[in-house]
Design a protein around this motif. Structure first.
Motif, mmCIF file in Angstrom:
data_model
loop_
_atom_site.group_PDB
_atom_site.id
_atom_site.type_symbol
_atom_site.label_atom_id
_atom_site.label_comp_id
_atom_site.label_asym_id
_atom_site.label_seq_id
_atom_site.Cartn_x
_atom_site.Cartn_y
_atom_site.Cartn_z
ATOM 1 N N VAL A 47 -45.500 -68.468 110.353
ATOM 2 C CA VAL A 47 -45.287 -67.348 109.428
ATOM 3 C C VAL A 47 -45.419 -66.017 110.153
ATOM 4 N N CYS A 48 -44.798 -64.969 109.578
ATOM 5 C CA CYS A 48 -44.872 -63.620 110.141
ATOM 6 C C CYS A 48 -44.683 -62.625 108.994
ATOM 7 N N PRO A 49 -44.787 -61.326 109.248
ATOM 8 C CA PRO A 49 -44.634 -60.362 108.144
ATOM 9 C C PRO A 49 -43.305 -60.506 107.387
ATOM 10 N N VAL A 50 -42.216 -60.896 108.091
ATOM 11 C CA VAL A 50 -40.915 -60.973 107.410
ATOM 12 C C VAL A 50 -40.906 -62.110 106.391
ATOM 13 N N CYS A 51 -41.276 -63.327 106.842
ATOM 14 C CA CYS A 51 -41.179 -64.457 105.905
ATOM 15 C C CYS A 51 -42.341 -64.488 104.928
ATOM 16 N N LEU A 52 -43.380 -63.643 105.157
ATOM 17 C CA LEU A 52 -44.441 -63.507 104.160
ATOM 18 C C LEU A 52 -44.130 -62.360 103.204
ATOM 19 N N HIS A 146 -50.081 -78.075 85.288
ATOM 20 C CA HIS A 146 -50.896 -77.733 84.116
ATOM 21 C C HIS A 146 -52.206 -78.519 84.053
ATOM 22 N N GLU A 147 -52.334 -79.542 84.879
ATOM 23 C CA GLU A 147 -53.588 -80.290 84.875
ATOM 24 C C GLU A 147 -54.369 -80.102 86.179
ATOM 25 N N ALA A 148 -53.814 -79.291 87.100
ATOM 26 C CA ALA A 148 -54.420 -79.159 88.423
ATOM 27 C C ALA A 148 -55.678 -78.296 88.363
ATOM 28 N N GLY A 149 -56.625 -78.556 89.279
ATOM 29 C CA GLY A 149 -57.814 -77.724 89.395
ATOM 30 C C GLY A 149 -57.468 -76.404 90.075
ATOM 31 N N TYR A 150 -56.641 -76.462 91.109
ATOM 32 C CA TYR A 150 -56.201 -75.260 91.819
ATOM 33 C C TYR A 150 -54.907 -75.590 92.563
ATOM 34 N N SER A 151 -54.254 -74.562 93.084
ATOM 35 C CA SER A 151 -53.000 -74.766 93.808
ATOM 36 C C SER A 151 -53.072 -74.132 95.187
ATOM 37 N N LEU A 152 -52.361 -74.725 96.132
ATOM 38 C CA LEU A 152 -52.290 -74.211 97.500
ATOM 39 C C LEU A 152 -50.843 -73.883 97.814
ATOM 40 N N VAL A 153 -50.624 -72.870 98.655
ATOM 41 C CA VAL A 153 -49.260 -72.534 99.037
ATOM 42 C C VAL A 153 -49.125 -72.550 100.556
ATOM 43 N N ASP A 154 -48.072 -73.199 101.020
ATOM 44 C CA ASP A 154 -47.753 -73.241 102.451
ATOM 45 C C ASP A 154 -46.440 -72.500 102.646
ATOM 46 N N TYR A 155 -46.485 -71.425 103.461
ATOM 47 C CA TYR A 155 -45.287 -70.607 103.652
ATOM 48 C C TYR A 155 -44.477 -70.998 104.891
ATOM 49 N N ASN A 156 -44.810 -72.128 105.518
ATOM 50 C CA ASN A 156 -44.022 -72.545 106.687
ATOM 51 C C ASN A 156 -42.537 -72.692 106.348
ATOM 52 N N ARG A 157 -42.245 -73.141 105.129
ATOM 53 C CA ARG A 157 -40.847 -73.365 104.749
ATOM 54 C C ARG A 157 -40.172 -72.087 104.248
ATOM 55 N N ALA A 158 -40.967 -71.053 103.930
ATOM 56 C CA ALA A 158 -40.386 -69.815 103.398
ATOM 57 C C ALA A 158 -39.476 -69.183 104.443
ATOM 58 N N GLY A 159 -38.228 -68.956 104.088
ATOM 59 C CA GLY A 159 -37.290 -68.333 105.019
ATOM 60 C C GLY A 159 -36.519 -69.311 105.889
ATOM 61 N N VAL A 160 -36.730 -70.600 105.685
ATOM 62 C CA VAL A 160 -35.918 -71.594 106.414
ATOM 63 C C VAL A 160 -34.479 -71.512 105.890
ATOM 64 N N PRO A 161 -33.486 -71.542 106.781
ATOM 65 C CA PRO A 161 -32.105 -71.392 106.293
ATOM 66 C C PRO A 161 -31.607 -72.614 105.534
#
Ligand code: ADP
Ligand code: MG
Ligand code: ZN
Length: 477
Positions: A47-52, A146-161
Motif C-alpha cells: 500500500v501507499c498514499p495513492v492506493c490508500l 450483521h452478525e460479526a464482532g468486528y471487521s478488518l480491511v486489507d488494502y493490498n487489493r485496492a487499486g489492482v487493475p
C-alpha cells in the motif's frame, strides 16, 4: 458436448442471461501507483498514499495495464476507442477514496464477441478498465457482516487493475453461460493478461438473469453475485430462473435486485435493490488524461495476439474433417498441436481425436512425440494392435517416452495371425455347439459370449471386431 439450445424450463419459459466478468490483470504493479500487484501477501503491506486514497496523492496510469486491457479487448473482437476514466462514487470501508476509478460512457473496448465451441457467437457490450477495491473480513458470526464482532480491511487489493467484460444478454441456458465463462477464461489465458482463477478471485462472475416467453420483450432482471465456480454459476442461474417463473406464474412481479448466491443452501437471497447509474454520480476523473491509442498502437496490439481457442478449434477441425466442437477437448487440453502433426504424418484423425479425448487427460501428454503417436495410431488402424492394446501402449509411451513398436513387442502385443484366430474360433464353436446354434438362429447376444471366450483364450490379444466379423462369416457360410 452438452446441448446449449435445449429449453429445460416449464410452460415454454425461456431464460435470458447476460454476464459481467471482472478479471484482475497480472501486471507487476497496481493501476495508478507502483505498489506490487500480488495475491496472498501479509495484509496492508502493498500500500501507499495513492492506493490508500490519502489527500494530495495523485494517480499515474500504468501503461502495461492499458496494454493488457486492449489486448484482451482486441481478442474479444472489440473496437478500441478513445476512453476516459470516471469516478464512480459510493462509500464502502474497503474503498478509502469513497469513489472507484472506472470508465463510464467512454470505455476502452466496445462492441465485440466471442465464439463458443458450437460455433455460436455471444456479444460483448464493453470491456472497460477499473481499479479493484480492498477486501473486508467480517470476524465472528460466520463471516456475515450483521452478525460479526468486528471487521478488518486489507488494502493490498485496492487499486489492482481490472477489466470488466460486460456480455450482451445473448445466453439462453445455464450451460451456455458456463461455456461462455470457460471460453472467456481460455481467451484471457491465451493473451496472457491474468491467471483468471475463479477460486482466488482473479476472475469473478456476476450473472444477470431474467425470464420471458420466446419472442416477448426481455423481462426484469436480477443480478447474482458471489459466483466463484462454474458449478455455482450454473446452479445459481437455474435456481434464479425457476424462482422468477414461480413468482410470475403466481401473478407477482419481479423486482430488479442484486441477489447473493448461497452455495450451502442452494438459493439466491436479496442483497439490495438495484442501484441506478444516477446513484453513483459518475463524472470524468479530473486527475487522469483520456487514453487515446493511435491506429499503429492498435495494430501493434493485434500483432501480439496469438491464435485464439476458436481459431485453433477451426484449424484442427478442418484438418480432421470434423465439426469445431469435436476439436474442443484437444484445444482445451492444449494438445491440438500434437493432433495436427500426427494427422499431418498420416494418422487417422478420428483415432487421434479419440485418444486425446479419452486417453490423454494425463500429466506428460504434452511431451508425447507426435511422430511416435502417429505410428501408434498407424499400428492400430493397420490391425497390428487392438483398440485396448493401443490404449495400453499409449499410456506406456507417455510414461516412458519409448516407441510403440518396442512397447508392443515387449508386451507380446503381436498381430494375431488370421489363421490362428480362426483355429481358436473353430475350437470354441465345437465346444459350445448349443450357443453356436443359438447364434446361427440370429441370437446376437451370444456373440458377446464367443468374443469373451476368444479374448480369454488369446489373453486379450485378439481384435474384438475381427472376431465378430469372423463369427458372422461362419454363421452365414
Ligand atoms: P448495469 O449498468 O445496471 O449493470 P447494463 O446495461 O450494463 O446494466 O447490463 C448489465 C448486464 O445485464 C449485461 O451483462 C447485460 O447483458 C445484462 N442484461 C441486461 N438486460 C438483461 C435482461 N433483461 N435479462 C438478463 N440480462 C440482462
Ligand atoms: Mg454493470
Ligand atoms: Zn499504492
Amino acid at each position: 458436448m452438452s446441448d446449449t439450445s435445449a429449453a429445460t424450463l416449464p410452460n415454454g419459459w425461456e431464460m435470458v442471461i447476460g454476464l459481467e466478468v471482472h478479471c484482475e490483470l497480472s501486471t507487476a504493479t497496481k493501476l495508478f501507483c507502483g505498489c506490487p500487484n500480488q495475491f496472498g501477501n501479509e495484509p496492508n503491506t502493498n500500500v501507499c498514499p495513492v492506493c490508500l486514497g490519502l489527500p494530495g496523492s495523485l494517480p499515474v496510469v500504468n501503461a502495461s495495464a492499458v496494454e493488457y486491457a486492449m489486448r484482451l479487448g482486441r481478442a474479444l473482437h472489440c473496437d478500441v476507442h478513445r476512453s476516459v476514466f470516471a469516478r464512480k462514487n459510493y462509500f464502502y470501508p474497503d474503498m478509502p477514496k469513497d469513489y472507484q476509478v472506472s470508465q463510464y460512457d467512454l470505455p476502452t473496448n466496445v462492441e465485440g464477441w466471442l465464439e463458443l465451441p458450437d460455433g455460436s457467437r455471444v456479444g460483448i457490450e464493453r470491456a472497460h478498465i477499473e481499479e479493484d477495491t480492498g477486501k473486508s473480513t467480517h470476524v465472528g458470526g460466520g463471516g456475515r457482516i450483521h452478525e460479526a464482532g468486528y471487521s478488518l480491511v486489507d488494502y493490498n487489493r485496492a487499486g489492482v487493475p481490472l477489466v470488466e467484460i460486460v456480455g450482451k444478454p445473448d445466453l439462453r441456458t445455464a450451460e451456455a453461460a458456463r461455456q461462455y465463462v470457460s471460453e472467456l477464461r481460455a481467451i484471457i489465458l491465451a493473451v496472457d493478461v491474468s491467471d483468471a482463477k475463479m477460486e482466488e478471485g482473479s476472475m469473478r462472475v456476476d450473472a444477470n438473469v431474467s425470464v420471458r416467453r420466446p419472442g416477448e420483450p426481455f423481462g426484469t432482471r436480477c443480478e447474482i453475485k458471489n459466483l466463484n465456480s462454474l458449478r455455482s454459476l450454473g446452479r445459481a442461474i437455474d435456481y434464479e430462473a425457476r424462482r422468477q417463473i414461480d413468482l410470475l406464474e403466481a401473478g407477482e412481479r419481479i423486482i430488479q435486485q442484486t441477489r447473493h448466491w448461497d452455495e450451502a443452501d442452494g438459493r439466491t437471497h436479496t442483497l439490495r435493490s438495484k442501484e441506478e447509474a444516477e446513484d453513483y454520480r459518475y463524472f470524468a476523473e479530473p486527475d487522469l488524461v483520456p487514453l487515446d491509442p493511435t491506429e499503429a498502437d492498435v495494430a501493434a496490439i493485434d500483432a501480439s495476439i496469438p491464435p485464439l481457442p476458436a481459431d485453433r478449434r477451426r484449424a484442427l477441425a478442418d484438418a480432421a474433417g470434423v465439426e469445431p466442437a469435436a476439436a474442443a477437448m484437444c484445444v482445451e487440453r492444449d494438445l491440438d498441436g500434437l493432433a495436427l502433426v500426427a494427422i499431418e504424418a498420416g494418422a487417422a484423425p478420428d483415432r487421434v481425436l479419440t485418444h486425446i479425448d479419452n486417453n490423454l487427460a494425463v500429466d506428460g501428454a504434452d511431451r508425447l512425440a507426435p511422430a511416435l503417436f502417429a505410428r501408434l495410431v498407424g499400428m492400430e488402424t493397420g490391425g497390428e494392435l487392438t483398440a485396448t492394446q493401443a490404449k495400453t501402449v499409449l499410456a506406456d509411451m507417455v510414461e516412458t517416452g519409448r516407441s510403440p513398436e518396442e512397447i508392443a513387442a515387449e508386451r507380446g502385443f503381436e498381430a494375431m495371425d488370421t489363421g490362428a484366430l480362426e483355429g481358436i474360433v473353430d475350437e470354441l464353436i465345437a465346444e459350445h455347439s448349443d450357443e453356436w446354434a443359438s447364434f446361427c438362429d440370429g441370437n446376437q447376444k451370444v456373440a458377446g459370449f464367443f468374443v469373451g471366450a476368444v479374448m480369454k483364450a488369446t489373453k486379450g490379444q485378439a481384435d474384438g471386431k475381427a472376431v465378430t466379423a469372423l463369427l458372422r462369416q461362419k454363421a452365414e457360410a
